[in-house]
Design a protein around this motif. Structure first.
Motif, PDB file in Angstrom:
ATOM      1  N   LYS A 230      57.062 -41.375 -58.859  1.00  0.00           N
ATOM      2  CA  LYS A 230      56.823 -40.391 -57.961  1.00  0.00           C
ATOM      3  C   LYS A 230      56.150 -40.766 -56.744  1.00  0.00           C
ATOM      4  CE  LYS A 230      56.091 -35.967 -61.229  1.00  0.00           C
ATOM      5  NZ  LYS A 230      56.197 -35.517 -60.975  1.00  0.00           N
ATOM      6  N   ASN A 231      55.851 -41.700 -56.511  1.00  0.00           N
ATOM      7  CA  ASN A 231      55.410 -42.000 -55.167  1.00  0.00           C
ATOM      8  C   ASN A 231      54.002 -41.039 -54.937  1.00  0.00           C
ATOM      9  OD1 ASN A 231      57.771 -44.302 -54.769  1.00  0.00           O
ATOM     10  ND2 ASN A 231      59.184 -42.460 -53.754  1.00  0.00           N
ATOM     11  N   ILE A 232      53.488 -41.708 -55.866  1.00  0.00           N
ATOM     12  CA  ILE A 232      51.976 -41.432 -55.727  1.00  0.00           C
ATOM     13  C   ILE A 232      51.369 -41.543 -54.541  1.00  0.00           C
ATOM     14  CG2 ILE A 232      51.279 -41.142 -58.071  1.00  0.00           C
ATOM     15  CD1 ILE A 232      50.092 -43.817 -56.388  1.00  0.00           C
ATOM     16  N   ALA A 233      50.119 -40.704 -54.012  1.00  0.00           N
ATOM     17  CA  ALA A 233      49.467 -40.753 -52.823  1.00  0.00           C
ATOM     18  C   ALA A 233      48.802 -41.809 -53.321  1.00  0.00           C
ATOM     19  CB  ALA A 233      48.358 -39.343 -52.512  1.00  0.00           C
ATOM     20  N   SER A 234      48.653 -42.183 -51.412  1.00  0.00           N
ATOM     21  CA  SER A 234      47.573 -44.072 -51.752  1.00  0.00           C
ATOM     22  C   SER A 234      46.956 -44.057 -52.049  1.00  0.00           C
ATOM     23  CB  SER A 234      47.943 -44.714 -49.984  1.00  0.00           C
ATOM     24  OG  SER A 234      47.221 -43.936 -49.444  1.00  0.00           O
ATOM     25  N   GLY A 235      46.294 -43.358 -52.189  1.00  0.00           N
ATOM     26  CA  GLY A 235      44.687 -42.800 -52.582  1.00  0.00           C
ATOM     27  C   GLY A 235      44.620 -42.736 -53.921  1.00  0.00           C
ATOM     28  N   MET A 236      45.686 -42.187 -54.847  1.00  0.00           N
ATOM     29  CA  MET A 236      45.344 -42.745 -56.356  1.00  0.00           C
ATOM     30  C   MET A 236      45.716 -43.974 -56.964  1.00  0.00           C
ATOM     31  SD  MET A 236      46.727 -38.902 -57.169  1.00  0.00           S
ATOM     32  CE  MET A 236      46.452 -38.901 -59.055  1.00  0.00           C
ATOM     33  N   LYS A 237      46.062 -44.657 -56.590  1.00  0.00           N
ATOM     34  CA  LYS A 237      46.580 -46.003 -56.726  1.00  0.00           C
ATOM     35  C   LYS A 237      45.600 -46.467 -57.838  1.00  0.00           C
ATOM     36  CE  LYS A 237      50.758 -47.077 -53.916  1.00  0.00           C
ATOM     37  NZ  LYS A 237      50.749 -47.524 -52.956  1.00  0.00           N
ATOM     38  N   ASP A 238      44.187 -46.709 -57.109  1.00  0.00           N
ATOM     39  CA  ASP A 238      42.970 -46.980 -57.455  1.00  0.00           C
ATOM     40  C   ASP A 238      42.461 -46.599 -58.982  1.00  0.00           C
ATOM     41  OD1 ASP A 238      42.740 -49.253 -56.047  1.00  0.00           O
ATOM     42  OD2 ASP A 238      40.829 -48.071 -54.665  1.00  0.00           O
ATOM     43  N   GLU A 239      42.806 -45.260 -59.299  1.00  0.00           N
ATOM     44  CA  GLU A 239      42.253 -44.387 -60.313  1.00  0.00           C
ATOM     45  C   GLU A 239      43.671 -45.067 -60.847  1.00  0.00           C
ATOM     46  OE1 GLU A 239      40.818 -40.198 -60.158  1.00  0.00           O
ATOM     47  OE2 GLU A 239      41.807 -40.172 -58.566  1.00  0.00           O
ATOM     48  N   ILE A 240      44.935 -45.065 -60.801  1.00  0.00           N
ATOM     49  CA  ILE A 240      46.426 -45.356 -61.418  1.00  0.00           C
ATOM     50  C   ILE A 240      45.594 -46.827 -62.781  1.00  0.00           C
ATOM     51  CG2 ILE A 240      48.375 -46.235 -61.709  1.00  0.00           C
ATOM     52  CD1 ILE A 240      48.448 -43.659 -60.008  1.00  0.00           C
ATOM     53  N   ALA A 241      45.277 -47.409 -61.203  1.00  0.00           N
ATOM     54  CA  ALA A 241      45.177 -48.840 -61.776  1.00  0.00           C
ATOM     55  C   ALA A 241      44.094 -48.873 -62.783  1.00  0.00           C
ATOM     56  CB  ALA A 241      44.399 -50.304 -61.389  1.00  0.00           C
ATOM     57  N   GLN A 242      42.849 -48.168 -62.966  1.00  0.00           N
ATOM     58  CA  GLN A 242      41.485 -48.151 -63.458  1.00  0.00           C
ATOM     59  C   GLN A 242      42.550 -47.591 -65.239  1.00  0.00           C
ATOM     60  OE1 GLN A 242      38.828 -45.126 -62.595  1.00  0.00           O
ATOM     61  NE2 GLN A 242      37.177 -45.768 -63.400  1.00  0.00           N
ATOM     62  N   PHE A 243      43.228 -46.055 -65.470  1.00  0.00           N
ATOM     63  CA  PHE A 243      43.455 -45.650 -66.769  1.00  0.00           C
ATOM     64  C   PHE A 243      44.717 -46.838 -66.681  1.00  0.00           C
ATOM     65  CE2 PHE A 243      42.202 -41.552 -64.450  1.00  0.00           C
ATOM     66  CZ  PHE A 243      41.942 -41.011 -65.385  1.00  0.00           C
TER      67      PHE A 243
END
Length: 126
Positions: free
Chosen positions: A42-55
């Protein structure tokens, strides 16, 4: 002292329940991973990329642990069915495996709660 056959049946039932619990968690992890993939697409907000990588790392870690735990449960089953296993060895292995299986399920449950909150937040941002 209880007969060996009685203990073996009880221990096998307990082992079967551990397998069910681990497979359930593993199946849920696969579903959570699909949700994570949807958020990524969904082309998430760049601020969430770190959280996504962590998950993503945590999901991979949980899957790996589930396979290791299943291998340990199978080894325990083999020990139960050995011709003359030592009662102390079985009881010690059973206690350790019981603690390990319970710890995995508890850890997974806590992780799932965090992940569900993350999904709710991600849906609001996207």
């Amino acid at each position: 002292m209880e007969p060996k056959a009685f203990n073996t049946i009880l221990f096998q039932q307990e082992s079967d329940q551990w397998k069910v619990d681990v497979v359930f968690c593993r199946d849920e992890i696969k579903v959570l991973n699909r949700y994570l993939q949807e958020i990524i697409e969904k082309n998430i907000a760049s601020g969430m990329k770190d959280e996504i990588a962590q998950f993503q790392r945590k999901l991979s870690e949980k899957i790996e642990i589930s396979y290791e735990l299943m291998d340990a449960i199978r080894a325990h089953d083999e020990m139960l069915h050995a011709t003359m296993p030592e009662a102390e060895d079985i009881e010690e292995a059973r206690a350790l495996l019981k603690e390990r299986a319970a710890g995995f399920c508890k850890s997974y449950s806590a992780f799932k709660s965090l992940f569900v909150r993350f999904l709710a937040k991600a849906d609001l941002i996207v």
